[in-house]
Design a protein around this motif. Structure first.
Motif, mmCIF file in Angstrom:
data_model
loop_
_atom_site.group_PDB
_atom_site.id
_atom_site.type_symbol
_atom_site.label_atom_id
_atom_site.label_comp_id
_atom_site.label_asym_id
_atom_site.label_seq_id
_atom_site.Cartn_x
_atom_site.Cartn_y
_atom_site.Cartn_z
ATOM 1 N N SER A 147 10.945 -9.685 6.878
ATOM 2 C CA SER A 147 10.857 -8.247 6.674
ATOM 3 C C SER A 147 11.328 -7.511 7.927
ATOM 4 O O SER A 147 11.393 -8.090 9.025
ATOM 5 N N GLY A 151 8.575 -3.456 7.359
ATOM 6 C CA GLY A 151 7.982 -3.443 6.028
ATOM 7 C C GLY A 151 8.964 -3.615 4.887
ATOM 8 O O GLY A 151 8.549 -3.712 3.724
ATOM 9 N N GLY A 164 9.282 -6.877 -5.828
ATOM 10 C CA GLY A 164 8.005 -6.605 -5.180
ATOM 11 C C GLY A 164 6.959 -6.099 -6.156
ATOM 12 O O GLY A 164 5.795 -6.525 -6.102
ATOM 13 N N ALA A 214 3.504 -7.898 -7.147
ATOM 14 C CA ALA A 214 2.257 -7.174 -6.911
ATOM 15 C C ALA A 214 1.332 -7.229 -8.119
ATOM 16 O O ALA A 214 0.112 -7.347 -7.972
ATOM 17 N N ASN A 234 -1.500 -3.889 -4.111
ATOM 18 C CA ASN A 234 -0.848 -4.851 -3.209
ATOM 19 C C ASN A 234 0.466 -4.265 -2.688
ATOM 20 O O ASN A 234 1.568 -4.750 -2.987
ATOM 21 N N VAL A 235 0.342 -3.195 -1.925
ATOM 22 C CA VAL A 235 1.526 -2.413 -1.522
ATOM 23 C C VAL A 235 2.447 -3.179 -0.581
ATOM 24 O O VAL A 235 3.630 -2.823 -0.446
ATOM 25 N N HIS A 236 1.938 -4.226 0.074
ATOM 26 C CA HIS A 236 2.778 -4.959 1.024
ATOM 27 C C HIS A 236 3.950 -5.663 0.338
ATOM 28 O O HIS A 236 4.916 -6.051 0.995
ATOM 29 N N PHE A 237 3.865 -5.807 -0.998
ATOM 30 C CA PHE A 237 4.953 -6.456 -1.736
ATOM 31 C C PHE A 237 6.148 -5.528 -1.962
ATOM 32 O O PHE A 237 7.276 -6.000 -2.114
ATOM 33 N N TYR A 238 5.892 -4.222 -1.997
ATOM 34 C CA TYR A 238 6.966 -3.327 -2.444
ATOM 35 C C TYR A 238 7.073 -2.000 -1.687
ATOM 36 O O TYR A 238 8.091 -1.299 -1.816
ATOM 37 N N LEU A 239 6.064 -1.605 -0.909
ATOM 38 C CA LEU A 239 6.028 -0.257 -0.352
ATOM 39 C C LEU A 239 7.235 0.045 0.550
ATOM 40 O O LEU A 239 7.863 1.103 0.440
ATOM 41 N N GLY A 240 7.567 -0.881 1.451
ATOM 42 C CA GLY A 240 8.692 -0.652 2.357
ATOM 43 C C GLY A 240 9.995 -0.444 1.611
ATOM 44 O O GLY A 240 10.768 0.472 1.899
#
Length: 288
Positions: free
Chosen positions: A121, A124, A134, A138, A167-173
């Motif tokens: 990554s 992010g 993502g 999630a 589970n924002v770490h999968f797709y937020l960035g």
């Protein structure tokens, strides 16, 4: 043809790996690649932007030429081309930078799809995964056999498991980058003056949405390249616009007045009759 694409893809991968060895980050490697491509394309991009602004500058003259030679298409075409030549405007100049960047985007897409980033990554942004990937991960959607996720399948999974969106770490960035690209697309359209043209105003609304849809399936690395390239383009366009606004305060010298429509034979006869009547009136006054 396939061998050429394969060779170009391997070359691009080697360039990325070279920058990776320099920086220790694939994200920075993509940033460096983007900057180099923009520097190489700077003359073409600058020419494109100046040409677009010159087109806006000569719009009043173009309109007057179209009115004056509405019944003579050949003459209208000649005058239009002469005007383009005078201002060194090329209406097709805007296509060239885009056409050159398309192969780079396709190659980068293929390289990032094939390369195993192992969840790498950059601020992010998951470089090897798309926003759709993502979201699917999630909400716990099983991977498709093809390795890609359909839009409807992901939307259905989100509706069945909305709690998975936490589970924002999968797709937020990737999602934030996607939104940024849409905003930059809108900014480019707005700076180009598309909103002043009713026919182009709709495009100013459609293009950001269209780009967002396209980016849903783009790997984060490709979006990083496109987003940074768009940001540099907006900054460059802003400075060209700023300079052109000063130049546009000076009105074009040619065709400032509204063209006079050619008179018909009946109109000329009526004017001759009016002149004869005026002459008769003057003779009668002299006799008196």
């Amino acid at each position: 043809m396939g061998a050429i694409w394969s060779g170009a893809g391997n070359l691009l991968l080697q360039v990325l790996e070279f920058f990776y060895k320099m920086t220790g980050s694939f994200g920075l490697a993509i940033v460096l690649l983007t900057i180099i491509v923009r520097l190489l394309l700077y003359p073409l991009n600058q020419k494109q932007l100046v040409s677009m602004q010159q087109m806006q500058k000569i719009q009043p003259r173009l309109k007057m030429i179209q009115e004056k030679y509405a019944n003579n298409k050949e003459k209208m075409s000649q005058e239009t081309m002469a005007l383009y030549k005078e201002y060194k405007v090329n209406p097709a100049a805007g296509c060239l930078p885009i056409l050159i960047q398309l192969p780079i985007l396709i190659l980068l897409f293929n390289v990032l799809r094939a390369y195993d980033f192992a969840g790498t990554s950059f601020f992010g942004i998951l470089l090897g995964s798309s926003t759709m990937d993502g979201l699917a991960q999630a909400v716990g959607l099983a991977a498709a056999k093809s390795g890609t996720y359909g839009v409807m399948a992901v939307l259905t999974a989100v509706m069945h498991n909305p709690a998975g969106l936490a589970n924002v770490h999968f797709y937020l960035g990737n999602l934030l980058l996607l939104i940024s690209i849409s905003v930059l697309t809108w900014a480019q359209q707005a700076l180009s003056g598309a909103g002043n043209n009713p026919q182009m105003a709709m495009m100013n609304t459609i293009m950001p949405v269209f780009m967002a849809f396209i980016c849903l399936s783009m790997p984060g690395g490709v979006m990083l390249y496109w987003g940074l390239s768009s940001l540099i383009g907006v900054v460059q366009q802003y400075f060209v616009m700023k300079k052109t606004k000063v130049e546009m305060l000076v009105k074009p010298a040619l065709h400032q007045n509204k063209p006079v429509k050619p008179q018909s034979a009946d109109d000329e006869d009526e004017e001759d009759d009016d002149d004869d009547e005026d002459d008769d009136d003057e003779e009668e006054e002299d006799k008196k």
